[in-house]
Design a protein around this motif. Structure first.
Motif, PDB file in Angstrom:
ATOM      1  N   GLN A 190     -10.783  37.798 -31.494  1.00 19.11           N
ATOM      2  CA  GLN A 190     -10.407  38.670 -30.378  1.00 19.11           C
ATOM      3  C   GLN A 190     -11.689  39.201 -29.742  1.00 19.11           C
ATOM      4  OE1 GLN A 190      -8.122  41.734 -32.144  1.00 19.11           O
ATOM      5  NE2 GLN A 190      -6.251  40.516 -32.276  1.00 19.11           N
ATOM      6  N   GLY A 191     -11.657  39.391 -28.447  1.00 15.20           N
ATOM      7  CA  GLY A 191     -12.867  39.827 -27.755  1.00 15.20           C
ATOM      8  C   GLY A 191     -13.443  41.109 -28.310  1.00 15.20           C
ATOM      9  N   GLY A 192     -14.683  41.043 -28.766  1.00 12.86           N
ATOM     10  CA  GLY A 192     -15.376  42.238 -29.231  1.00 12.86           C
ATOM     11  C   GLY A 192     -14.776  42.890 -30.455  1.00 12.86           C
ATOM     12  N   SER A 193     -14.099  42.113 -31.297  1.00 12.33           N
ATOM     13  CA  SER A 193     -13.452  42.711 -32.472  1.00 12.33           C
ATOM     14  C   SER A 193     -14.469  42.888 -33.604  1.00 12.33           C
ATOM     15  CB  SER A 193     -12.286  41.865 -32.938  1.00 12.33           C
ATOM     16  OG  SER A 193     -12.756  40.633 -33.408  1.00 12.33           O
ATOM     17  N   MET A 194     -14.044  43.566 -34.627  1.00 10.28           N
ATOM     18  CA  MET A 194     -14.957  43.880 -35.731  1.00 10.28           C
ATOM     19  C   MET A 194     -14.804  42.891 -36.874  1.00 10.28           C
ATOM     20  SD  MET A 194     -15.348  47.896 -36.387  1.00 10.28           S
ATOM     21  CE  MET A 194     -13.788  48.020 -37.207  1.00 10.28           C
ATOM     22  N   TYR A 225     -32.298  44.553 -52.301  1.00 12.09           N
ATOM     23  CA  TYR A 225     -32.366  43.174 -51.833  1.00 12.09           C
ATOM     24  C   TYR A 225     -31.367  42.969 -50.705  1.00 12.09           C
ATOM     25  CZ  TYR A 225     -28.221  41.850 -54.637  1.00 12.09           C
ATOM     26  OH  TYR A 225     -26.967  41.754 -55.170  1.00 12.09           O
ATOM     27  N   ILE A 226     -31.568  41.864 -50.012  1.00 11.49           N
ATOM     28  CA  ILE A 226     -30.786  41.642 -48.798  1.00 11.49           C
ATOM     29  C   ILE A 226     -29.973  40.357 -48.935  1.00 11.49           C
ATOM     30  CG2 ILE A 226     -30.907  41.263 -46.298  1.00 11.49           C
ATOM     31  CD1 ILE A 226     -33.553  42.790 -46.338  1.00 11.49           C
ATOM     32  N   VAL A 227     -28.736  40.449 -48.581  1.00 15.51           N
ATOM     33  CA  VAL A 227     -27.882  39.271 -48.493  1.00 15.51           C
ATOM     34  C   VAL A 227     -27.360  39.199 -47.058  1.00 15.51           C
ATOM     35  CG1 VAL A 227     -27.132  39.060 -50.890  1.00 15.51           C
ATOM     36  CG2 VAL A 227     -26.011  40.695 -49.391  1.00 15.51           C
ATOM     37  N   ALA A 228     -26.938  38.007 -46.670  1.00 10.80           N
ATOM     38  CA  ALA A 228     -26.518  37.864 -45.274  1.00 10.80           C
ATOM     39  C   ALA A 228     -25.318  36.950 -45.148  1.00 10.80           C
ATOM     40  CB  ALA A 228     -27.667  37.316 -44.434  1.00 10.80           C
ATOM     41  N   ILE A 229     -24.572  37.215 -44.111  1.00 13.19           N
ATOM     42  CA  ILE A 229     -23.458  36.345 -43.722  1.00 13.19           C
ATOM     43  C   ILE A 229     -23.901  35.628 -42.462  1.00 13.19           C
ATOM     44  CG2 ILE A 229     -21.029  36.278 -43.061  1.00 13.19           C
ATOM     45  CD1 ILE A 229     -21.043  39.306 -44.067  1.00 13.19           C
ATOM     46  N   TYR A 230     -23.910  34.311 -42.507  1.00 12.13           N
ATOM     47  CA  TYR A 230     -24.217  33.540 -41.306  1.00 12.13           C
ATOM     48  C   TYR A 230     -22.910  32.979 -40.763  1.00 12.13           C
ATOM     49  CZ  TYR A 230     -28.929  33.772 -43.179  1.00 12.13           C
ATOM     50  OH  TYR A 230     -30.111  34.229 -43.668  1.00 12.13           O
ATOM     51  N   LEU A 231     -22.634  33.332 -39.537  1.00 13.03           N
ATOM     52  CA  LEU A 231     -21.412  32.845 -38.904  1.00 13.03           C
ATOM     53  C   LEU A 231     -21.778  31.794 -37.871  1.00 13.03           C
ATOM     54  CD1 LEU A 231     -19.515  36.189 -38.243  1.00 13.03           C
ATOM     55  CD2 LEU A 231     -19.085  34.548 -40.076  1.00 13.03           C
ATOM     56  N   GLN A 258     -24.451  33.757 -35.635  1.00 13.57           N
ATOM     57  CA  GLN A 258     -24.476  35.212 -35.737  1.00 13.57           C
ATOM     58  C   GLN A 258     -24.796  35.596 -37.183  1.00 13.57           C
ATOM     59  OE1 GLN A 258     -23.958  37.093 -33.083  1.00 13.57           O
ATOM     60  NE2 GLN A 258     -23.965  39.092 -34.051  1.00 13.57           N
ATOM     61  N   THR A 259     -25.737  36.494 -37.369  1.00 10.74           N
ATOM     62  CA  THR A 259     -26.115  36.902 -38.716  1.00 10.74           C
ATOM     63  C   THR A 259     -25.749  38.361 -38.947  1.00 10.74           C
ATOM     64  OG1 THR A 259     -27.999  35.404 -38.603  1.00 10.74           O
ATOM     65  CG2 THR A 259     -28.026  37.017 -40.363  1.00 10.74           C
ATOM     66  N   ILE A 260     -25.125  38.612 -40.086  1.00 13.44           N
ATOM     67  CA  ILE A 260     -24.805  39.990 -40.472  1.00 13.44           C
ATOM     68  C   ILE A 260     -25.468  40.226 -41.819  1.00 13.44           C
ATOM     69  CG2 ILE A 260     -22.965  41.612 -41.028  1.00 13.44           C
ATOM     70  CD1 ILE A 260     -21.107  39.681 -39.377  1.00 13.44           C
ATOM     71  N   ARG A 261     -26.308  41.245 -41.895  1.00 13.51           N
ATOM     72  CA  ARG A 261     -27.052  41.480 -43.142  1.00 13.51           C
ATOM     73  C   ARG A 261     -26.523  42.699 -43.876  1.00 13.51           C
ATOM     74  NH1 ARG A 261     -31.142  39.606 -39.832  1.00 13.51           N
ATOM     75  NH2 ARG A 261     -32.080  37.699 -40.605  1.00 13.51           N
ATOM     76  N   ALA A 262     -26.677  42.659 -45.185  1.00 12.46           N
ATOM     77  CA  ALA A 262     -26.325  43.821 -46.016  1.00 12.46           C
ATOM     78  C   ALA A 262     -27.468  44.063 -46.992  1.00 12.46           C
ATOM     79  CB  ALA A 262     -25.034  43.557 -46.778  1.00 12.46           C
ATOM     80  N   ARG A 263     -27.886  45.316 -47.093  1.00 14.96           N
ATOM     81  CA  ARG A 263     -28.974  45.653 -48.016  1.00 14.96           C
ATOM     82  C   ARG A 263     -28.395  46.398 -49.215  1.00 14.96           C
ATOM     83  NH1 ARG A 263     -34.560  46.457 -47.527  1.00 14.96           N
ATOM     84  NH2 ARG A 263     -34.546  46.289 -45.277  1.00 14.96           N
ATOM     85  N   VAL A 264     -28.685  45.882 -50.399  1.00 14.42           N
ATOM     86  CA  VAL A 264     -28.164  46.488 -51.623  1.00 14.42           C
ATOM     87  C   VAL A 264     -29.242  47.401 -52.185  1.00 14.42           C
ATOM     88  CG1 VAL A 264     -27.166  46.051 -53.878  1.00 14.42           C
ATOM     89  CG2 VAL A 264     -26.900  44.378 -52.070  1.00 14.42           C
ATOM     90  N   SER A 321     -19.410  46.648 -41.252  1.00 17.05           N
ATOM     91  CA  SER A 321     -18.517  46.912 -40.131  1.00 17.05           C
ATOM     92  C   SER A 321     -19.302  46.621 -38.860  1.00 17.05           C
ATOM     93  CB  SER A 321     -18.050  48.367 -40.176  1.00 17.05           C
ATOM     94  OG  SER A 321     -17.155  48.613 -39.151  1.00 17.05           O
ATOM     95  N   THR A 322     -19.118  45.408 -38.338  1.00 20.39           N
ATOM     96  CA  THR A 322     -19.931  44.964 -37.214  1.00 20.39           C
ATOM     97  C   THR A 322     -19.042  44.445 -36.102  1.00 20.39           C
ATOM     98  OG1 THR A 322     -21.629  44.258 -38.753  1.00 20.39           O
ATOM     99  CG2 THR A 322     -21.780  43.381 -36.553  1.00 20.39           C
ATOM    100  N   ARG A 323     -19.353  44.862 -34.924  1.00 17.99           N
ATOM    101  CA  ARG A 323     -18.594  44.358 -33.780  1.00 17.99           C
ATOM    102  C   ARG A 323     -19.264  43.084 -33.275  1.00 17.99           C
ATOM    103  NH1 ARG A 323     -17.278  47.000 -28.111  1.00 17.99           N
ATOM    104  NH2 ARG A 323     -15.221  46.104 -27.824  1.00 17.99           N
ATOM    105  N   LEU A 324     -18.505  42.036 -33.152  1.00 21.18           N
ATOM    106  CA  LEU A 324     -19.076  40.763 -32.708  1.00 21.18           C
ATOM    107  C   LEU A 324     -19.270  40.770 -31.196  1.00 21.18           C
ATOM    108  CD1 LEU A 324     -17.010  38.249 -34.861  1.00 21.18           C
ATOM    109  CD2 LEU A 324     -19.423  38.808 -35.095  1.00 21.18           C
TER     110      LEU A 324
END
Lengths: 203, 116
Positions: free
Chosen positions: A99-103, A186-192, A7-13, A23-26
């Motif tokens: 937890q199911g569908g948590s943030m 620029y863009i940074v990302a969290i890879y889960l 799962q990738t979550i990106r943030a743009r600075v 703030s992303t719901r998985l």
């Protein structure tokens, strides 16, 4: 049957001074986070004046929490590497039941400040650069931002990243995205790395 | 409108956190002392209650949340949550461009919660 999912979550600075909220719901089918990697993705190469370092140990950091803020994950540094540098792409091991569908919530804090740890650049009009204002010397591409100090009366709190902008030597420019060639940060990302099950039926 | 203490208690309840102790926690910062304060609140919560009264450019960076006060459209009942090591910095200048001095006194009002 459980599988690995990535799962990738990106943030743009866009503004070097403002934290970026995450703030992303998985997805519901994910059950467990088993690895995490926080990395720089793209965009720094386009900032002018160009960055010369091949590696910057820390350009910012994430603070993250899972399960609707019930489970803090901690603080994760993000480093900058040129594309041709062998990147460290290993996942940091964690083990968190989701937890199911948590943030996933948190912030990204930028630490990349022009002139990237070098001495502050002074302005042709005199004085150092006021944080948040963009100042030009009349030629395309020479935009200074980031260092604190005294530069007359600040006009606005701003500080966007710009690729190119042409302003007169004596101007203190309020950044106007309508007239400048706006560089979009620029863009940074969290890879889960997660365990999950697409057959899972939970709500 | 959100009632701030109701919001805080609801947050704690939703996360299953039982409150052991709660109190107000406030202090002042002036431009004279560099406008910086570092706080240690590991395993505790600090809720900022007066964000709208802080000067533009104030930054509060913690292990769980970071904010920079932008000044515009900050609601009076805004609540921000911090935990862990918390670093508070006043801006170098006021909105009119003048330097901060010892006459510029800013009160930071937090609500402190220690979980059981």
């Amino acid at each position: 049957m459980p599988h690995f999912f990535f799962q990738t979550i990106r943030a743009r600075v866009r503004n070097p001074y403002l934290p970026v909220d995450i703030s992303t719901r998985l997805p519901l089918h994910l059950t467990r986070i088993v690895g995490i990697q926080c990395r720089y993705c793209s965009g720094i190469e386009r900032i002018r004046p160009a960055i010369t370092a091949e590696i910057i140990p820390r350009i910012g950091w994430f603070t993250l929490a899972a399960n609707n803020r019930k489970r803090p994950l901690g603080v994760f540094d993000v480093r900058y590497e040129r594309p041709w540098i062998d990147a460290n792409d290993g996942y940091q091991e964690i083990d968190v039941a989701i937890q199911g569908g948590s943030m996933i919530t948190g912030t990204y804090n930028n630490e990349l400040q022009y002139p990237y740890g070098q001495a502050p650049v002074s302005n042709p009009a005199g004085g150092a650069i006021q944080a948040g204002l963009v100042i030009g010397d009349g030629s395309l591409g020479n935009i200074y931002w980031g260092a604190g100090g005294d530069f007359g009366t600040p006009i606005a709190y701003d500080g966007l990243f710009f690729e190119t902008l042409k302003v007169s030597p004596t101007d203190i420019a309020i950044v106007n995205p309508a007239t400048a060639t706006n560089y979009d940060g620029y863009i940074v990302a969290i890879y889960l790395k997660c365990l999950g099950d697409t057959n899972l039926n939970r709500s | 409108m959100i009632e701030q203490l109701t919001y805080i208690h609801r947050q704690m309840k939703q996360r299953g956190i039982e409150v052991d102790y709660e109190s107000q926690y406030d202090f002042t910062l002036t431009g004279e002392e560099g406008g910086e304060r570092e706080l240690d609140f590991q395993n505790q919560f600090l809720f900022l209650l007066n964000k709208s009264a802080l000067p533009i450019g104030t930054s509060i960076i913690s292990d769980t949340n970071s904010i920079v006060v932008e000044g515009l459209n900050v609601s009076e009942d805004n609540v921000e949550e911090f935990s862990g090591r918390i670093n508070i910095n006043l801006p170098e200048k006021k909105a009119d461009g003048s330097d901060l001095t010892r006459d510029d006194v800013f009160n930071f009002l937090f609500y402190h919660i220690i979980p059981r």
